[in-house]
Design a protein around this motif. Structure first.
Motif, PDB file in Angstrom:
ATOM      1  N   UNK A 142      -4.131   6.602   0.772  1.00  0.00           N
ATOM      2  CA  UNK A 142      -3.455   5.322   0.626  1.00  0.00           C
ATOM      3  C   UNK A 142      -3.848   4.728  -0.724  1.00  0.00           C
ATOM      4  N   UNK A 143      -2.843   4.355  -1.528  1.00  0.00           N
ATOM      5  CA  UNK A 143      -3.074   3.831  -2.865  1.00  0.00           C
ATOM      6  C   UNK A 143      -2.616   2.386  -2.952  1.00  0.00           C
ATOM      7  N   UNK A 144      -3.130   1.678  -3.965  1.00  0.00           N
ATOM      8  CA  UNK A 144      -2.696   0.317  -4.228  1.00  0.00           C
ATOM      9  C   UNK A 144      -3.703  -0.747  -3.849  1.00  0.00           C
ATOM     10  N   UNK A 195      -4.664   1.614  -9.244  1.00  0.00           N
ATOM     11  CA  UNK A 195      -5.620   0.709  -8.630  1.00  0.00           C
ATOM     12  C   UNK A 195      -6.753   1.499  -8.002  1.00  0.00           C
ATOM     13  N   UNK A 196      -6.830   1.454  -6.688  1.00  0.00           N
ATOM     14  CA  UNK A 196      -7.863   2.187  -5.964  1.00  0.00           C
ATOM     15  C   UNK A 196      -7.230   2.929  -4.793  1.00  0.00           C
ATOM     16  N   UNK A 197      -7.843   4.040  -4.411  1.00  0.00           N
ATOM     17  CA  UNK A 197      -7.301   4.891  -3.362  1.00  0.00           C
ATOM     18  C   UNK A 197      -8.303   5.017  -2.226  1.00  0.00           C
ATOM     19  N   UNK A 254       0.868  -1.180   0.000  1.00  0.00           N
ATOM     20  CA  UNK A 254       0.000   0.000   0.000  1.00  0.00           C
ATOM     21  C   UNK A 254       0.905   1.229   0.000  1.00  0.00           C
ATOM     22  N   UNK A 255       0.567   2.185  -0.820  1.00  0.00           N
ATOM     23  CA  UNK A 255       1.417   3.357  -1.032  1.00  0.00           C
ATOM     24  C   UNK A 255       0.819   4.569  -0.332  1.00  0.00           C
ATOM     25  N   UNK A 256       1.666   5.307   0.339  1.00  0.00           N
ATOM     26  CA  UNK A 256       1.263   6.552   0.997  1.00  0.00           C
ATOM     27  C   UNK A 256       1.466   7.698   0.020  1.00  0.00           C
ATOM     28  N   UNK A 257       0.378   8.366  -0.335  1.00  0.00           N
ATOM     29  CA  UNK A 257       0.469   9.472  -1.285  1.00  0.00           C
ATOM     30  C   UNK A 257       0.943  10.746  -0.607  1.00  0.00           C
ATOM     31  N   UNK A 258       1.732  11.515  -1.342  1.00  0.00           N
ATOM     32  CA  UNK A 258       2.242  12.767  -0.813  1.00  0.00           C
ATOM     33  C   UNK A 258       2.770  13.642  -1.920  1.00  0.00           C
ATOM     34  N   UNK A 259       3.065  14.893  -1.575  1.00  0.00           N
ATOM     35  CA  UNK A 259       3.526  15.824  -2.584  1.00  0.00           C
ATOM     36  C   UNK A 259       4.912  15.450  -3.110  1.00  0.00           C
ATOM     37  N   UNK A 260       5.733  14.819  -2.273  1.00  0.00           N
ATOM     38  CA  UNK A 260       7.080  14.453  -2.694  1.00  0.00           C
ATOM     39  C   UNK A 260       7.180  13.080  -3.312  1.00  0.00           C
ATOM     40  N   UNK A 261       6.083  12.485  -3.705  1.00  0.00           N
ATOM     41  CA  UNK A 261       6.114  11.151  -4.284  1.00  0.00           C
ATOM     42  C   UNK A 261       5.321  10.191  -3.420  1.00  0.00           C
ATOM     43  N   UNK A 262       5.507   8.905  -3.646  1.00  0.00           N
ATOM     44  CA  UNK A 262       4.804   7.878  -2.894  1.00  0.00           C
ATOM     45  C   UNK A 262       5.817   6.883  -2.351  1.00  0.00           C
ATOM     46  N   UNK A 263       5.469   6.265  -1.227  1.00  0.00           N
ATOM     47  CA  UNK A 263       6.338   5.281  -0.601  1.00  0.00           C
ATOM     48  C   UNK A 263       5.510   4.053  -0.269  1.00  0.00           C
TER      49      UNK A 263
END
Length: 698
Positions: A75-77, A60-62, A11-20
């Protein structure tokens, strides 16, 4: 995993500096997300959640989590089928009657729409659909010019993992007749109303005072190497060097470590960042600032009383206008008061000499110091490495050598294996540190793979302890894999030599000695001929080569130093070889027949653990797609060990019934005479205990 907790991987954490990427857990207390590589943790408590929304996005879905008074967390993925689980969680656990609302993103590309303030987030909508959402804490400057609201965003050197381009500023035109932000008289137009509404959530204190509140000159930084002037501002940290400058927002500082260096008059203050800063092609997740241990300093902050009170209210009251003490301590405490990050110091660990809190070791090609902390390990310095305890799968104390040799080796290795599959090996640790490290790791309840031998030190385990020299979960998995092959393996004798029918290299032939009546040349010729004929030359033919290569045999000597006579009753290797040669024609030792398992013999009884494993193995595989076979057994072992006596009772009852069944069946089997005089029955009876009983005793 704790009861009632559900986890989603990748699961990816969305943010202004990219995703992790990381793991999101749904617990009764709220949501937690932890980054896979790094210590970043995002926690949203149950009482902070205002609403959940679900949107389909390119990845995917957020899932958007709207917090009360805070910015929205994305949260993405997720996959489509995850929505049902999230709906149930939101209604039952979070007590949200509306559950997870479903929406769609605007893809029209229009720049005319409406603005909504959702807590500490600003959402821009086109046609009722969200086009983008901006966390207002990322805003460092906000101002109004007539009918426009100008927003300038923080720009620093963190978040550079994917960011070549980054949003830095944007403007909103608010027409005079705007209904979302109605004018309050002629002097307060809608643009001013919108500005006043978002300012309380923006992080404008960074730009409120351009001057730093404190400056440390000529600070030696080990990574990235150089001397920097460190300026502490209200909203960020500025590092000025000869060739490059770095700007770090306090929000990127995860933790501060104070690590005394062993046998040197310096102390490290480590600033852990997530995301890291970048210099060239290298990312620095930890800034290692080095200070003289004995130097003292007094500082007076250039800060107003209002700003000081605001910082203390936000960060727990840790900041003082005047501070005095060792320079490293003042530096760390000032950084803590301005950023709100916690300070971690070495805990209960002491080295073997009792004069330090670290052990010297090597990692990859560099020497450094390993600091065992109460909640993790920190390695200094190339590269600086933080390993939290909750990321560790197991550790292994690796001896450099074996048998009698290991008692003279002065160093050992510590292997740390992570849950994600990676491992870190710290080499060349002095053997005097073995005991302290072992007791410290065991007290933290971190699994030790070779526990049986590790507890006896670098000299190895005591005789009879080898069976316990394995992590219980791994032992159970191996027992399950070999359960059907026990009868076949019992004929293997590791110390009884090898069949002379194996392929032998020329190097091994050099160790053979002519015995009385037996010539080495004759044996070689017969082997070569047997190989050419495909192994079908009667009794002297060579058998198919086994998988293992035979060990070299050397002539043994009698107590007086002379070779034992061939054919004598002595125990020398030479005598054994002669006897073995005489047993078969052409020097070939007849192959020992394997005991065949009687197909009519009763099936062995199963232990309670085996019944539990058979019932839950498919469930574990379904919960962990792609898991390795050994990991399945390990997880089953951990779950069995954590169960209470009441939970184990049904499986104990099944095992007891099966044991009675097996005993009755064996009596009938022996009485029928099918056991061949009772020998096969006795052999089958010896295998009554299995890995499941061992698991029950853990």
């Amino acid at each position: 995993m704790a009861e009632g907790v559900q986890a989603f991987g990748e699961i990816w954490l969305g943010g202004r500096g990219g995703v992790a990427s990381g793991v999101l857990k749904l617990a009764p207390t709220g949501l937690t997300w932890r980054r896979k590589q790094g210590s970043k943790l995002v926690e949203v408590k149950k009482d902070e959640i205002e609403a959940l929304s679900w949107t389909k996005v390119p990845r995917g879905c957020q899932l958007s989590v709207r917090r009360k008074g805070g910015p929205t967390v994305n949260f993405l993925g997720f996959r489509d089928k995850d929505l049902d689980t999230l709906q149930q969680y939101s209604r039952t656990t979070l007590a949200l009657p509306e559950g997870v609302s479903e929406g769609a993103l605007s893809t029209s590309g229009h720049n005319w729409g409406g603005v909504q303030l959702r807590g500490a987030s600003l959402a821009f909508l086109v046609g009722g659909k969200v086009a983008f959402e901006l966390p207002l804490p990322d805003v460092c400057t906000a101002q109004q010019t007539k009918d426009d609201v100008m927003l300038e965003l923080h720009v620093d050197d963190t978040g550079g993992e994917v960011a070549e381009d980054m949003l830095t500023e944007l403007a909103f035109y608010v027409p005079p007749g705007n209904e979302d932000f109605p004018a309050q008289g002629e002097e307060v137009p809608p643009a001013k109303v919108m500005l006043d509404a978002l300012l309380p959530h923006a992080d404008t204190e960074a730009a409120a005072a351009d001057e730093p509140v404190c400056v440390f000159s000529e600070v030696g930084i080990v990574a990235p190497r150089g001397r920097f002037e460190v300026e502490m501002h209200l909203g960020y940290l500025q590092l000025g060097g000869q060739s490059q400058d770095f700007k770090v927002r306090y929000a990127s500082i995860q933790r501060i470590f104070i690590l005394p260096k062993h046998n040197t008059p310096h102390t490290l203050v480590v600033i852990s960042l997530d995301p890291p800063i970048r210099k060239g092609q290298t990312y620095y997740a930890h800034l290692l600032c080095q200070f003289p241990t004995d130097d003292d300093i007094s500082v007076e902050l250039d800060i107003t009383e209002e700003a000081l009170a605001a910082k203390n209210e936000k960060n727990g009251g840790k900041l003082s206008a005047d501070m005095t003490g060792p320079v490293w301590e003042v530096f760390a405490k000032l950084l803590r008061g301005l950023s709100g990050a916690r300070i971690t110091r070495p805990g209960h660990f002491k080295n073997a000499a009792g004069d330090g809190v670290s052990v010297r070791c090597s990692y990859k090609a560099d020497d450094g110091q390993l600091y065992p902390l109460d909640r993790g390990f920190f390695y200094v310095h190339k590269p600086p490495l933080l390993i939290p305890d909750n990321d560790i799968e197991s550790v292994e104390f690796a001896r450099q050598g074996s048998g009698a040799v290991s008692s003279t080796v002065r160093t050992f290795d510590l292997v740390v294996r992570l849950k994600g599959g990676a491992e870190h090996q710290f080499r060349n640790i002095q053997r005097s540190e073995w005991g302290n490290l072992f007791e410290f790791i065991r007290a933290k309840k971190i699994p030790i793979e070779n526990f049986g031998s590790a507890q006896h030190g670098p000299g190895g385990a005591k005789p009879g302890m080898e069976d316990d020299d394995m992590d219980p979960g791994i032992r159970r998995a191996a027992a399950e894999a070999d359960d059907d092959e026990d009868d076949e393996d019992e004929d293997f004798e590791a110390s009884g030599g090898t069949d002379s029918s194996e392929d032998i290299d020329e190097e091994d032939d050099a160790e053979m000695i002519d015995e009385e009546g037996v010539a080495v040349d004759a044996i070689k010729k017969k082997r070569k001929k047997g190989d050419a004929d495909g192994g079908e030359e009667g009794e002297a033919a060579a058998a198919p080569p086994p998988k293992k290569k035979p060990a070299k045999e050397k002539p043994a000597t009698s107590p007086s130093g002379a070779d034992a006579a061939p054919g004598s009753g002595g125990k020398g290797k030479k005598g054994k070889k002669a006897a073995a040669t005489e047993e078969g024609e052409g020097g070939a030792k007849p192959k020992k027949e394997r005991k065949k398992k009687d197909p009519n013999a009763p099936k062995k009884n199963l232990s309670a653990f085996m019944y539990f494993s058979n019932s839950n193995r498919d469930k574990v595989k379904a919960e962990n797609p792609g898991i390795a076979f050994g990991e399945v057994g390990k997880l089953l072992g951990e779950r069995w060990k954590a169960m209470s006596a009441e939970e184990k009772a049904p499986y104990d009852e099944m095992a007891a019934k099966d044991k009675v069944r097996y005993a009755d069946a064996m009596k009938a089997y022996k009485a029928s005479g099918a056991a061949g005089g009772g020998e096969a029955a006795a052999a089958a009876d010896d295998g009554d205990d299995d890995a499941g009983d061992a698991a029950d005793d853990e």
